[in-house]
Enzyme design. Sequence first.
Site, short mmCIF file in Angstrom:
data_model
loop_
_atom_site.label_atom_id
_atom_site.label_comp_id
_atom_site.label_asym_id
_atom_site.label_seq_id
_atom_site.Cartn_x
_atom_site.Cartn_y
_atom_site.Cartn_z
N SER A 222 0.85 -1.19 0.00
CA SER A 222 0.00 0.00 0.00
C SER A 222 0.88 1.24 0.00
CB SER A 222 -0.92 -0.01 1.22
OG SER A 222 -0.18 0.06 2.41
N GLY A 224 -0.49 4.64 0.53
CA GLY A 224 -1.41 5.72 0.88
C GLY A 224 -2.40 6.05 -0.22
N GLY A 253 -4.55 0.54 6.67
CA GLY A 253 -3.81 -0.64 6.23
C GLY A 253 -4.50 -1.92 6.71
N ASP A 254 -5.03 -1.89 7.93
CA ASP A 254 -5.73 -3.06 8.47
C ASP A 254 -6.99 -3.34 7.65
OD1 ASP A 254 -3.79 -2.88 10.42
OD2 ASP A 254 -5.07 -1.83 11.84
#
Length: 317
Positions: A222, A224, A253-254
């Site tokens: 990832s 952002g 992110g989770d």
Amino acid sequence: MARVLTLTLNPALDLALRLGEFRLGEVNRTESTRLDAAGKGINVARVLAGLGHEVTVSGLLGADNETAFVKAFADCGLRDAFIRVPGDTRINAKLSEASGRVTDLNGPGLRIPGHALEALTARVGTLVTGHEAVVISGSLPPNVTPAQLAGLITLIRERGIPVWLDTSGPALTSGLAARPSAIKPNETELAGWAGRPLETSQARLEAALKLNSEGIEDVLVSAGSDSVLWAQRGSALEATPPRVTVLSTVGAGDTLLAGALHGVLSGWPRVRTLRFATALAAESVRHVGVGDPKAEDFESLHTQTLVRNPSTGEMHG
Ligand SMILES: Nc1ncnc2c1ncn2[C@@H]1O[C@H](COP(=O)(O)OP(=O)(O)O)[C@@H](O)[C@H]1O
Ligand SMILES: O=P(O)(O)OC[C@H]1O[C@](O)(COP(=O)(O)O)[C@@H](O)[C@@H]1O
């Protein structure tokens, strides 16, 4: 729907503070504060449970301030299999400014007595059977070693159960040696592993494909608001998240990891999975907490999420 086990070795109470502009060394007045039971594996579990999966949460939890966790597990329908350790779970402060800038102050976590880690290993050994996937997420407590993390991954992989790993630094390096099935580093975490900056999409693609060739089947990187790269056994897709107004990126992110695992467990095609996970993570940054697939405009976020082949540039409809 699937049965998933998430492991959070170093959970946290997240103290979310909202303020106009943070001034270092001054008295700052916040607009709002809230304290939530969190930590990477617990956030992933919230999302997966909301999507209909049967989720067990485990790891190492401070016995002296567990109330918010116990309530959150009950509210979200999570099965609590945490090992209790003496002391307080850490508090992580998250400062969100009006500009969208977020500053994290994450604590080290509790020192874990040796017998608690042994108890966790034994619990994982008995719990894991019957689960379709295990997620191991977050940092390690100060006296839990990267080698001990690798031992847990090996224990689960030996049972033939996929492990999705989201950690950083030496824990990521050591965890990779135990060959988890999937990892979800952000750009900085992947650069830490690679030992060089990975600022371009091409640099991230090369690093992800290298990890594929070393036996990590799924690598989700990832970056952002810029992109999400998903390299799977040497073949890559890249998504561009929709534009949203950022209030808190904590938990993004989770949410991304949980959304991707949901698609995989549901047997969705990769393009659909990546689009869904990216849109859900973008949804999460508009507020404190994890992404909500029931958000009124989620369909529109989904439509605005673009997916392409990063090697050819071909867009997927
Ligand atoms: N400013 C943003 N706008 C839209 N989506 C975002 C933004 N920040 C994060 N996201 C979404 O959340 C995902 C995870 O964010 P990222 O900051 O890369 O991960 P982490 O929280 O692990 O550091 C991104 O891939 C993207 O889908
Ligand atoms: O274990 P670490 O790396 O300190 O991270 C813990 C923090 O990560 C979070 O789970 C958020 O993670 P993401 O922003 O990567 O989704 C917070 O809730 C928690 O405070």
